[in-house]
Design a protein around this motif. Structure first.
Motif, PDB file in Angstrom:
ATOM      1  N   ARG A 320       0.983  -0.845   0.252  1.00 47.78           N
ATOM      2  CA  ARG A 320      -0.220   0.094  -0.063  1.00 47.78           C
ATOM      3  C   ARG A 320       0.777   0.809   0.317  1.00 47.78           C
ATOM      4  O   ARG A 320       2.298   0.896   0.377  1.00 47.78           O
ATOM      5  CB  ARG A 320      -0.691  -0.042   1.402  1.00 47.78           C
ATOM      6  CG  ARG A 320      -0.254   0.117   2.431  1.00 47.78           C
ATOM      7  CD  ARG A 320      -0.602  -0.468   3.512  1.00 47.78           C
ATOM      8  NE  ARG A 320      -0.157  -0.475   5.294  1.00 47.78           N
ATOM      9  CZ  ARG A 320       0.141  -1.483   5.655  1.00 47.78           C
ATOM     10  NH1 ARG A 320      -0.433  -2.749   5.370  1.00 47.78           N
ATOM     11  NH2 ARG A 320       1.044  -1.770   6.597  1.00 47.78           N
ATOM     12  N   PRO A 321       0.383   2.123  -0.124  1.00 47.35           N
ATOM     13  CA  PRO A 321       1.062   3.482  -0.185  1.00 47.35           C
ATOM     14  C   PRO A 321       1.586   3.750   1.413  1.00 47.35           C
ATOM     15  O   PRO A 321       0.988   4.053   2.164  1.00 47.35           O
ATOM     16  CB  PRO A 321       0.292   4.667  -0.944  1.00 47.35           C
ATOM     17  CG  PRO A 321      -1.500   4.175  -1.522  1.00 47.35           C
ATOM     18  CD  PRO A 321      -1.238   2.332  -0.658  1.00 47.35           C
ATOM     19  N   ILE A 322       2.759   5.082   1.343  1.00 48.28           N
ATOM     20  CA  ILE A 322       3.799   4.877   2.251  1.00 48.28           C
ATOM     21  C   ILE A 322       4.180   5.933   1.661  1.00 48.28           C
ATOM     22  O   ILE A 322       4.603   6.497   0.455  1.00 48.28           O
ATOM     23  CB  ILE A 322       4.671   4.145   1.920  1.00 48.28           C
ATOM     24  CG1 ILE A 322       5.723   3.668   1.283  1.00 48.28           C
ATOM     25  CG2 ILE A 322       4.770   2.184   2.460  1.00 48.28           C
ATOM     26  CD1 ILE A 322       7.170   3.016   0.578  1.00 48.28           C
ATOM     27  N   THR A 323       4.628   6.633   3.316  1.00 46.77           N
ATOM     28  CA  THR A 323       5.507   8.734   2.699  1.00 46.77           C
ATOM     29  C   THR A 323       6.800   8.275   3.767  1.00 46.77           C
ATOM     30  O   THR A 323       7.454   6.788   4.145  1.00 46.77           O
ATOM     31  CB  THR A 323       4.909   9.228   3.809  1.00 46.77           C
ATOM     32  OG1 THR A 323       4.965   8.894   5.934  1.00 46.77           O
ATOM     33  CG2 THR A 323       3.392   8.858   3.678  1.00 46.77           C
ATOM     34  N   ALA A 324       7.519   8.627   3.405  1.00 48.45           N
ATOM     35  CA  ALA A 324       9.077   8.444   3.756  1.00 48.45           C
ATOM     36  C   ALA A 324       9.682   8.550   4.235  1.00 48.45           C
ATOM     37  O   ALA A 324      10.117   7.687   5.443  1.00 48.45           O
ATOM     38  CB  ALA A 324      10.157  10.761   2.799  1.00 48.45           C
ATOM     39  N   LEU A 325       8.270   9.392   5.898  1.00 48.54           N
ATOM     40  CA  LEU A 325       8.536   8.967   7.299  1.00 48.54           C
ATOM     41  C   LEU A 325       8.257   7.531   7.803  1.00 48.54           C
ATOM     42  O   LEU A 325       8.532   6.874   8.512  1.00 48.54           O
ATOM     43  CB  LEU A 325       7.966   9.797   8.309  1.00 48.54           C
ATOM     44  CG  LEU A 325       8.180  10.359   9.390  1.00 48.54           C
ATOM     45  CD1 LEU A 325       9.682  10.537   9.358  1.00 48.54           C
ATOM     46  CD2 LEU A 325       7.283  11.443  10.165  1.00 48.54           C
ATOM     47  N   ASP A 326       7.148   7.095   6.889  1.00 47.84           N
ATOM     48  CA  ASP A 326       7.003   5.626   6.955  1.00 47.84           C
ATOM     49  C   ASP A 326       7.957   4.476   7.239  1.00 47.84           C
ATOM     50  O   ASP A 326       8.647   3.034   8.085  1.00 47.84           O
ATOM     51  CB  ASP A 326       5.639   5.265   6.114  1.00 47.84           C
ATOM     52  CG  ASP A 326       4.769   5.833   6.371  1.00 47.84           C
ATOM     53  OD1 ASP A 326       4.201   5.778   7.951  1.00 47.84           O
ATOM     54  OD2 ASP A 326       3.815   6.027   5.322  1.00 47.84           O
ATOM     55  N   VAL A 327       9.422   4.749   5.662  1.00 45.48           N
ATOM     56  CA  VAL A 327      10.519   4.424   5.410  1.00 45.48           C
ATOM     57  C   VAL A 327      11.472   4.210   6.277  1.00 45.48           C
ATOM     58  O   VAL A 327      11.620   3.339   7.288  1.00 45.48           O
ATOM     59  CB  VAL A 327      10.587   4.853   4.041  1.00 45.48           C
ATOM     60  CG1 VAL A 327      12.185   4.219   3.687  1.00 45.48           C
ATOM     61  CG2 VAL A 327       9.559   4.663   3.277  1.00 45.48           C
ATOM     62  N   ALA A 328      11.235   5.591   7.224  1.00 44.74           N
ATOM     63  CA  ALA A 328      12.218   5.870   8.077  1.00 44.74           C
ATOM     64  C   ALA A 328      11.872   5.276   9.351  1.00 44.74           C
ATOM     65  O   ALA A 328      12.950   4.210   9.867  1.00 44.74           O
ATOM     66  CB  ALA A 328      12.884   7.547   8.529  1.00 44.74           C
ATOM     67  N   ARG A 329      11.398   4.735   9.556  1.00 48.84           N
ATOM     68  CA  ARG A 329      10.397   4.172  11.027  1.00 48.84           C
ATOM     69  C   ARG A 329      10.884   3.041  10.794  1.00 48.84           C
ATOM     70  O   ARG A 329      10.366   2.262  11.727  1.00 48.84           O
ATOM     71  CB  ARG A 329       9.039   4.545  11.538  1.00 48.84           C
ATOM     72  CG  ARG A 329       8.818   6.161  11.958  1.00 48.84           C
ATOM     73  CD  ARG A 329       7.809   6.199  12.226  1.00 48.84           C
ATOM     74  NE  ARG A 329       7.740   7.881  11.989  1.00 48.84           N
ATOM     75  CZ  ARG A 329       6.903   9.094  12.571  1.00 48.84           C
ATOM     76  NH1 ARG A 329       5.272   8.510  12.429  1.00 48.84           N
ATOM     77  NH2 ARG A 329       6.733  10.155  12.999  1.00 48.84           N
ATOM     78  N   SER A 330      10.367   2.429   9.466  1.00 50.15           N
ATOM     79  CA  SER A 330      10.775   1.026   9.212  1.00 50.15           C
ATOM     80  C   SER A 330      12.243   0.523   9.452  1.00 50.15           C
ATOM     81  O   SER A 330      12.276  -1.118   9.102  1.00 50.15           O
ATOM     82  CB  SER A 330       9.708   0.304   8.512  1.00 50.15           C
ATOM     83  OG  SER A 330       9.086   1.006   8.258  1.00 50.15           O
ATOM     84  N   ILE A 331      12.715   1.116   9.476  1.00 52.26           N
ATOM     85  CA  ILE A 331      14.520   0.588   9.146  1.00 52.26           C
ATOM     86  C   ILE A 331      15.103   0.062  10.348  1.00 52.26           C
ATOM     87  O   ILE A 331      15.377  -1.657   9.508  1.00 52.26           O
ATOM     88  CB  ILE A 331      15.444   2.238   9.005  1.00 52.26           C
ATOM     89  CG1 ILE A 331      15.371   2.916   7.922  1.00 52.26           C
ATOM     90  CG2 ILE A 331      16.897   1.354   9.127  1.00 52.26           C
ATOM     91  CD1 ILE A 331      15.672   4.565   8.052  1.00 52.26           C
ATOM     92  N   PRO A 332      14.488   0.096  11.803  1.00 46.95           N
ATOM     93  CA  PRO A 332      14.993  -1.016  12.675  1.00 46.95           C
ATOM     94  C   PRO A 332      14.433  -2.330  12.083  1.00 46.95           C
ATOM     95  O   PRO A 332      15.628  -3.564  12.191  1.00 46.95           O
ATOM     96  CB  PRO A 332      14.300  -0.414  13.798  1.00 46.95           C
ATOM     97  CG  PRO A 332      14.492   0.449  13.644  1.00 46.95           C
ATOM     98  CD  PRO A 332      13.918   0.696  12.499  1.00 46.95           C
ATOM     99  N   ALA A 333      13.535  -3.007  11.505  1.00 48.55           N
ATOM    100  CA  ALA A 333      13.159  -3.910  11.183  1.00 48.55           C
ATOM    101  C   ALA A 333      13.381  -4.116   9.982  1.00 48.55           C
ATOM    102  O   ALA A 333      13.773  -6.167  10.033  1.00 48.55           O
ATOM    103  CB  ALA A 333      11.407  -3.950  11.130  1.00 48.55           C
ATOM    104  N   ALA A 334      13.966  -3.221   9.479  1.00 47.40           N
ATOM    105  CA  ALA A 334      14.612  -3.766   8.053  1.00 47.40           C
ATOM    106  C   ALA A 334      16.104  -4.386   8.850  1.00 47.40           C
ATOM    107  O   ALA A 334      16.403  -5.312   8.288  1.00 47.40           O
ATOM    108  CB  ALA A 334      14.893  -2.751   7.324  1.00 47.40           C
TER     109      ALA A 334
END
Ligand SMILES: NC(=O)C1=CN([C@@H]2O[C@H](COP(=O)(O)OP(=O)(O)OC[C@H]3O[C@@H](n4cnc5c(N)ncnc54)[C@H](O)[C@@H]3O)[C@@H](O)[C@H]2O)[C@@H](O)CC1
Ligand SMILES: Nc1ncnc2c1ncn2[C@@H]1O[C@H](COP(=O)(O)OP(=O)(O)O)[C@@H](O)[C@H]1O
Length: 341
Positions: A320-334
């Motif tokens: 689904r669509p994401i924002t840049a901040l969503d991406v940053a917040r998912s870095i730890p899980a990545a």
């Protein structure tokens, strides 16, 4: 600069998720905030304070030991009554230390959210000075023009990586006298052109796109992607720059030396002795860039709920669509996923 020959070479290699692990290794009991990498940020401007927030968020989430933010020199007051870039960054990430003259910076990230036309001379001079020091410098967005200074030996001291998108790449290419490729993104992304720019300016070039091409001054090329197309949204490049900067800070010593020092890898405590030698590998700044791009894609896929696609997979679009901040917040899980079994 001559136009590149038609791209008949295949890239030197695609980046393997397994190769990321040493660059993302967790801290040890002996670590402290300074040993984990201090990233200095010279990002954001009165017009684009948000880009500084995105880079800072990404840096902290990637595992920086410390992020130091240097407010832009002089210049204009914030627009529309907005808070300054420093105030915006602090409101979002109070862990950040704001200082005009930070010490102990291991690597710099400069340019995201800035406009070269609006940059005061004093700011330009301070940024140029960074290129005369030995710390790695990651140059993004509005500071990309400064990499042209590398034509002069004096500004070739710092190890540098630049992170243009296709439009920015075309501008640099033209500035060096190339007539092709043009602004048409379809004719850009040539591995040969990327390698030529890297050699000419003695920088690592990270040319962003669905497939991101990374070229070292030595001519090595690494590709990563295709990434999830949900990444095609404003600010995700600022997040990527924060990741690259953090990895460069964490491994600044290795970047300065240009790679591994031996099979046992003194900077590489977890790497099995004898399995790797410098000769088999692309230069370290390129590998850090490739790791950052893969991490960014995986974070985006996690944020978008794309559980079916693996990084680099050219599958149909999931999620689904994401924002840049969503991406940053998912870095730890990545990071966790890349380090996982
Ligand atoms: N929230 C924020 O504060 C944000 C700030 N941003 C900042 O905004 C400033 C301007 O960024 P722009 O990217 O608009 O820079 P530019 O205005 O320099 O580049 C955009 C130009 O390049 C062309 N182009 C060709 N291929 C392209 C591609 N693959 N991707 C994007 N453009 C392509 C476009 O058609 C356009 O003419 C930068 O400093 C950037 O960091 C952006 O990152 C967006 C978010
Ligand atoms: N179609 C696409 N598919 C996958 N990734 C993309 C696509 N378009 C852009 N990206 C990625 O999104 C990011 C956009 O960065 P950038 O162009 O600098 O945007 P911004 O300046 O708004 O942050 C880059 O990491 C790029 O590789």
């Amino acid at each position: 600069m001559n136009d590149p020959a038609p791209d008949t070479t295949s890239p030197s290699g695609a980046w393997d998720p397994a190769a990321c692990a040493p660059y993302l290794a967790p801290p040890t009991a002996a670590d402290h905030k300074y040993s984990r990498g201090v990233l200095g940020l010279r990002t954001g401007s009165p017009a684009y304070p948000g880009a500084a927030v995105l880079g800072a968020e990404a840096a902290w989430r990637t595992g920086a030991g410390l992020v130091q933010f240097v407010p832009p020199v002089g210049g204009t007051a914030p627009l529309f009554g907005m808070p300054s870039p420093a105030a915006t960054v602090l409101a979002a990430r109070p862990e950040t230390v704001v200082s005009r003259s930070p010490d102990r910076v291991d690597a710099w990230l400069v340019g995201s959210g800035t406009d070269p036309e609006a940059r005061p001379k004093a700011e330009t001079d301070e940024l140029a000075e960074l290129l005369t020091q030995r710390r790695p410098v990651i140059i993004d967005a509005g500071a990309l023009d400064l990499c042209l200074l590398r034509r002069d030996e004096r500004f070739r001291v710092a190890p540098v990586a630049i992170t243009p998108h296709a439009g920015e790449f075309a501008r640099l290419w033209r500035a060096l006298g190339g007539s092709r490729p043009t602004d048409d993104a379809g004719s850009l992304g040539s591995a040969e052109a990327t390698a030529q720019l890297a050699k000419r300016l003695d920088v690592t070039v990270l040319l962003k796109g669905s497939v991101t091409t990374i070229a070292s001054p030595s001519g090595d090329i690494v590709t990563v992607g295709p990434a999830t197309p949900w990444l095609a949204t404003a600010g995700t490049g600022d997040v990527l720059a924060g990741i690259v900067g953090t990895l460069a800070a964490r491994h600044a010593g290795l970047v300065r030396r240009g790679g591994l020092v031996g099979p046992a890898g003194t900077d590489w405590p977890d790497w099995p002795a004898g399995q790797i030698g410098l000769a088999d590998r692309a230069p370290v700044l390129a590998e850090l860039c490739a790791t950052a791009v893969l991490l960014h894609d995986i974070a985006a896929r996690i944020a978008s709920g794309d559980s079916g696609g693996s990084a680099g997979a050219a599958s149909s679009i999931l999620g689904r669509p994401i924002t840049a901040l969503d991406v940053a917040r998912s870095i730890p899980a990545a990071v966790e996923r890349l380090l996982g079994p």
